[in-house]
Design an enzyme around this catalytic site. Structure first.
Site, short mmCIF file in Angstrom:
data_model
loop_
_atom_site.label_atom_id
_atom_site.label_comp_id
_atom_site.label_asym_id
_atom_site.label_seq_id
_atom_site.Cartn_x
_atom_site.Cartn_y
_atom_site.Cartn_z
N ALA A 53 -10.33 -7.70 -1.34
CA ALA A 53 -11.24 -6.55 -1.28
C ALA A 53 -11.03 -5.66 -2.49
O ALA A 53 -10.01 -5.75 -3.17
CB ALA A 53 -10.98 -5.76 0.01
N GLU A 65 -13.98 -9.67 -6.58
CA GLU A 65 -12.70 -9.39 -5.91
C GLU A 65 -12.08 -10.67 -5.34
O GLU A 65 -10.86 -10.84 -5.40
CB GLU A 65 -12.90 -8.35 -4.80
CG GLU A 65 -13.21 -6.96 -5.33
CD GLU A 65 -12.08 -6.34 -6.13
OE1 GLU A 65 -10.91 -6.78 -6.01
OE2 GLU A 65 -12.35 -5.39 -6.89
N ARG A 115 0.85 -1.19 0.00
CA ARG A 115 0.00 0.00 0.00
C ARG A 115 0.88 1.25 0.00
O ARG A 115 1.57 1.53 0.99
CB ARG A 115 -0.93 0.00 1.22
CG ARG A 115 -1.98 -1.09 1.17
CD ARG A 115 -2.88 -0.93 -0.04
NE ARG A 115 -3.97 -1.89 -0.03
CZ ARG A 115 -4.92 -1.91 -0.94
NH1 ARG A 115 -4.90 -1.05 -1.93
NH2 ARG A 115 -5.87 -2.82 -0.87
N GLU A 140 -8.40 -11.49 -6.68
CA GLU A 140 -7.27 -11.34 -5.76
C GLU A 140 -6.83 -12.65 -5.11
O GLU A 140 -5.68 -12.75 -4.67
CB GLU A 140 -7.60 -10.31 -4.67
CG GLU A 140 -7.75 -8.91 -5.23
CD GLU A 140 -7.73 -7.84 -4.15
OE1 GLU A 140 -7.73 -8.17 -2.95
OE2 GLU A 140 -7.72 -6.66 -4.53
N GLU A 162 -1.12 -5.45 -7.38
CA GLU A 162 -1.79 -6.75 -7.27
C GLU A 162 -0.95 -7.89 -7.86
O GLU A 162 -1.18 -9.05 -7.54
CB GLU A 162 -3.15 -6.70 -7.94
CG GLU A 162 -4.15 -5.83 -7.19
CD GLU A 162 -5.52 -5.83 -7.83
OE1 GLU A 162 -5.66 -6.32 -8.97
OE2 GLU A 162 -6.46 -5.35 -7.19
#
Length: 195
Positions: free
Chosen positions: A74, A91, A62, A95, A143
């Site tokens: 998420a 999602e 992040r 993910e 990702e």
């Protein structure tokens, strides 16, 4: 309680995920003050539990905190016409390469109400299976390095309470799932609940 009337609303910045706005708000006693905040598109998160009581957590970088965090699968509510549970299923597949046959509503969260109107709807997904290899989403950017880990739910609770998990949605999702399990899932709501 005071009405806190909004006298004016000014947008300062806009992108595809959020805008920054300033509201002039009447305070108790009549004084009007400016308050800045972020208007967010909203998000969903998934507490995916397998038959062994393990939760699917991802590790994701992040930029805002310059760290790799433990998180739930998420993402944003950014597909027009998509239901919230549909966004959660998307999602989870994108993910974590997972699908779920059973969905329940676990919690609704305002992670930073002092500076944002963002709302995250958290779902509990069970009866988990892998997405077939040929149907998996190709992940890019942050990702691309997502790592999926299966963590025993009790261990995830320990991680949340010890500060190892700091992502608000993940902390609430893990603690909420553990409490719901302790109550024999009686606290869950239908996944399609609109409230």
């Amino acid at each position: 309680m005071t009405a806190y009337d909004v006298r004016s609303h000014t947008e300062r910045l806009r992108n595809r995920v959020f805008s920054i706005v300033t509201d002039a708000i009447e305070m108790p006693g009549g004084e009007v003050v400016d308050r800045d905040y972020m208007v967010h598109v909203g998000a969903v998160g998934v507490v995916a539990l397998d038959a062994d009581g393990r939760v699917a957590l991802v590790r994701q970088y992040r930029p805002a905190v310059r760290q790799v965090l433990w998180e739930l699968p998420a993402g944003l509510i950014d597909v027009p016409g998509e239901s919230l549970v549909g966004a959660a299923a998307r999602e989870l597949a994108e993910e974590a390469d997972l699908v779920a046959a059973r969905w329940d509503l676990l919690a609704d969260v305002h992670p930073s109400p002092g500076c944002s109107n963002e709302r995250i709807r958290l779902f509990l997904a069970r009866e988990i299976a892998p997405v077939p290899q040929q149907e998996r989403h190709e992940r890019t950017h942050e990702e691309a390095d997502l790592e999926l880990h299966w963590i025993d739910l009790d261990q995830a609770v320990t991680m949340a309470l010890s500060g190892e998990i700091t992502n608000a949605a993940c902390v609430i999702g893990v603690l909420g799932a553990a409490q719901s399990r302790a109550r024999d899932w009686a606290t869950l709501r239908p996944a399609t609940d609109a409230t």
